[in-house]
Design a protein around this motif. Structure first.
Motif, PDB file in Angstrom:
ATOM      1  N   THR A 230      -0.757   0.306  -8.532  1.00  0.00           N
ATOM      2  CA  THR A 230      -1.551  -0.179  -9.672  1.00  0.00           C
ATOM      3  C   THR A 230      -3.037  -0.245  -9.353  1.00  0.00           C
ATOM      4  O   THR A 230      -3.794  -0.929 -10.034  1.00  0.00           O
ATOM      5  N   ILE A 231      -3.453   0.496  -8.365  1.00  0.00           N
ATOM      6  CA  ILE A 231      -4.811   0.357  -7.855  1.00  0.00           C
ATOM      7  C   ILE A 231      -5.867   0.769  -8.876  1.00  0.00           C
ATOM      8  O   ILE A 231      -6.981   0.256  -8.882  1.00  0.00           O
ATOM      9  N   LEU A 232      -5.522   1.715  -9.772  1.00  0.00           N
ATOM     10  CA  LEU A 232      -6.505   2.226 -10.729  1.00  0.00           C
ATOM     11  C   LEU A 232      -6.315   1.685 -12.140  1.00  0.00           C
ATOM     12  O   LEU A 232      -7.048   2.084 -13.045  1.00  0.00           O
ATOM     13  N   ASN A 233      -5.351   0.795 -12.334  1.00  0.00           N
ATOM     14  CA  ASN A 233      -5.140   0.230 -13.663  1.00  0.00           C
ATOM     15  C   ASN A 233      -6.390  -0.490 -14.172  1.00  0.00           C
ATOM     16  O   ASN A 233      -6.881  -0.233 -15.275  1.00  0.00           O
ATOM     17  N   GLY A 234      -6.876  -1.419 -13.343  1.00  0.00           N
ATOM     18  CA  GLY A 234      -8.055  -2.174 -13.725  1.00  0.00           C
ATOM     19  C   GLY A 234      -9.283  -1.300 -13.886  1.00  0.00           C
ATOM     20  O   GLY A 234     -10.137  -1.562 -14.739  1.00  0.00           O
ATOM     21  N   VAL A 235      -9.372  -0.253 -13.068  1.00  0.00           N
ATOM     22  CA  VAL A 235     -10.503   0.670 -13.160  1.00  0.00           C
ATOM     23  C   VAL A 235     -10.537   1.324 -14.540  1.00  0.00           C
ATOM     24  O   VAL A 235     -11.593   1.429 -15.177  1.00  0.00           O
ATOM     25  N   PHE A 237      -9.182   0.167 -17.384  1.00  0.00           N
ATOM     26  CA  PHE A 237      -9.508  -0.825 -18.406  1.00  0.00           C
ATOM     27  C   PHE A 237     -11.019  -1.065 -18.473  1.00  0.00           C
ATOM     28  O   PHE A 237     -11.615  -1.095 -19.554  1.00  0.00           O
ATOM     29  N   ILE A 238     -11.639  -1.253 -17.303  1.00  0.00           N
ATOM     30  CA  ILE A 238     -13.070  -1.561 -17.264  1.00  0.00           C
ATOM     31  C   ILE A 238     -13.909  -0.357 -17.657  1.00  0.00           C
ATOM     32  O   ILE A 238     -14.894  -0.477 -18.408  1.00  0.00           O
ATOM     33  N   MET A 239     -13.553   0.830 -17.173  1.00  0.00           N
ATOM     34  CA  MET A 239     -14.346   2.020 -17.470  1.00  0.00           C
ATOM     35  C   MET A 239     -14.304   2.356 -18.962  1.00  0.00           C
ATOM     36  O   MET A 239     -15.319   2.755 -19.549  1.00  0.00           O
ATOM     37  N   LEU A 240     -13.148   2.213 -19.600  1.00  0.00           N
ATOM     38  CA  LEU A 240     -13.062   2.469 -21.033  1.00  0.00           C
ATOM     39  C   LEU A 240     -13.914   1.470 -21.816  1.00  0.00           C
ATOM     40  O   LEU A 240     -14.573   1.831 -22.796  1.00  0.00           O
ATOM     41  N   ALA A 241     -13.905   0.212 -21.377  1.00  0.00           N
ATOM     42  CA  ALA A 241     -14.733  -0.799 -22.038  1.00  0.00           C
ATOM     43  C   ALA A 241     -16.215  -0.490 -21.863  1.00  0.00           C
ATOM     44  O   ALA A 241     -17.005  -0.633 -22.812  1.00  0.00           O
TER      45      ALA A 241
END
Length: 280
Positions: A230-235, A237-241
């Motif tokens: 799940t290392i890139l999940n948060g990436v 979410f934040i990048m799309l925002a």
């Protein structure tokens, strides 16, 4: 085995720090432009959506850093933090994508049938994503790190497969990108206004980035183990925002300072998109 686990946890923590650092840098760079927009633009649904997308990113990152860096031996709290993080992450995706659903609607001359189809598909995808995400969180096992220098709590369940929500998102974003390309091909000779070109470019770039991030998050849990899953999940979410808020801010600035030819697109009654009077 322990060395591999330690390496994966260290890489995960580095990614979390880099993501938070990048968001902070982006916020600092746009601070003046953002507050100009917040103070001078009139209140609307899109402005509210901008605020939610922009500042819930901060809450997401704060929860993320707390979960992975603050020592915590309470596994129930770990699960609660993961629930909060997942919920906010999905909210960011919903808000970010909604910006561009409305933009696609505008590009297609406010086609009500298309809007209904997009919203129905989007709601179906979101419901399925929430269902799959929270269904996999409940049985997932959590552990607190016992490795010196690495704190926080992490998922340890190898059966956790988070790729299904990203598979659904990738299919949806690919479909919207195709719709934008079709409309751009149909209208490139008849509509050369700067605002129209910005809308098309933003849509294609956003959908392409969202699709690539989703594909990466599909591949990662299938090929890798441990914290890499799940290392890139948060990436994502934040990048799309960041992309959604940056592009909305840029669109508002372009409409305040128009150059070249204009078209009916600038005066579409859908005021949340057209910014017919941006300083009101």
């Amino acid at each position: 085995m322990i060395s591999m686990l330690a390496r994966s946890l260290q890489v995960a923590t580095y990614i979390h720090v880099l993501t938070a650092t990048f968001w902070t840098y982006d916020y600092a760079c746009l601070l003046h432009e953002e507050w100009t927009f917040l103070l001078r633009s009139r209140w609307s649904k899109m402005k509210g959506l901008y605020i939610v997308t922009r500042y819930f990113s901060f809450i997401f990152l704060a929860t993320d850093l707390y979960m992975y860096f603050v020592p915590n031996e309470n596994l129930s709290e770990c699960r609660a933090l993961d629930n909060i993080q997942t919920g906010i992450g999905m909210l960011l995706v919903v808000c970010s994508d909604y910006f561009f659903i409305l933009r696609t609607y505008v590009l297609w001359n406010k086609n009500k049938i298309l809007l209904t189809a997009m919203l129905f598909t989007f709601v179906s995808v979101v419901v399925a994503c929430f269902g799959v995400a929270f269904a996999t969180i409940v049985p997932a096992a959590y552990v607190t790190s016992t490795i010196p220098g690495i704190t926080g709590c992490y998922r340890s369940s190898d059966s956790y497969q988070p790729f299904i929500p990203f598979l659904l998102l990738s299919m949806f974003e690919l479909g919207l990108m195709i719709l934008t390309l079709i409309r751009a091909i149909q209208s490139w000779r008849t509509n050369q206004s700067r605002l129209y070109i910005v809308l098309v470019n933003h849509n294609i770039f956003y959908y392409a980035c969202g699709f690539l991030f989703s594909v990466t998050n599909i591949i990662t849990p299938l090929l890798l183990q441990n914290s890499y899953q799940t290392i890139l999940n948060g990436v994502q979410f934040i990048m799309l925002a960041i992309l959604a808020t940056r592009m909305h801010l840029h669109l508002w600035q372009v409409n305040r300072h128009p150059h070249g030819s204009t078209s009916a697109l600038v005066h579409i009654p859908l005021s949340d998109i057209s910014f017919a009077n941006p300083t009101v």
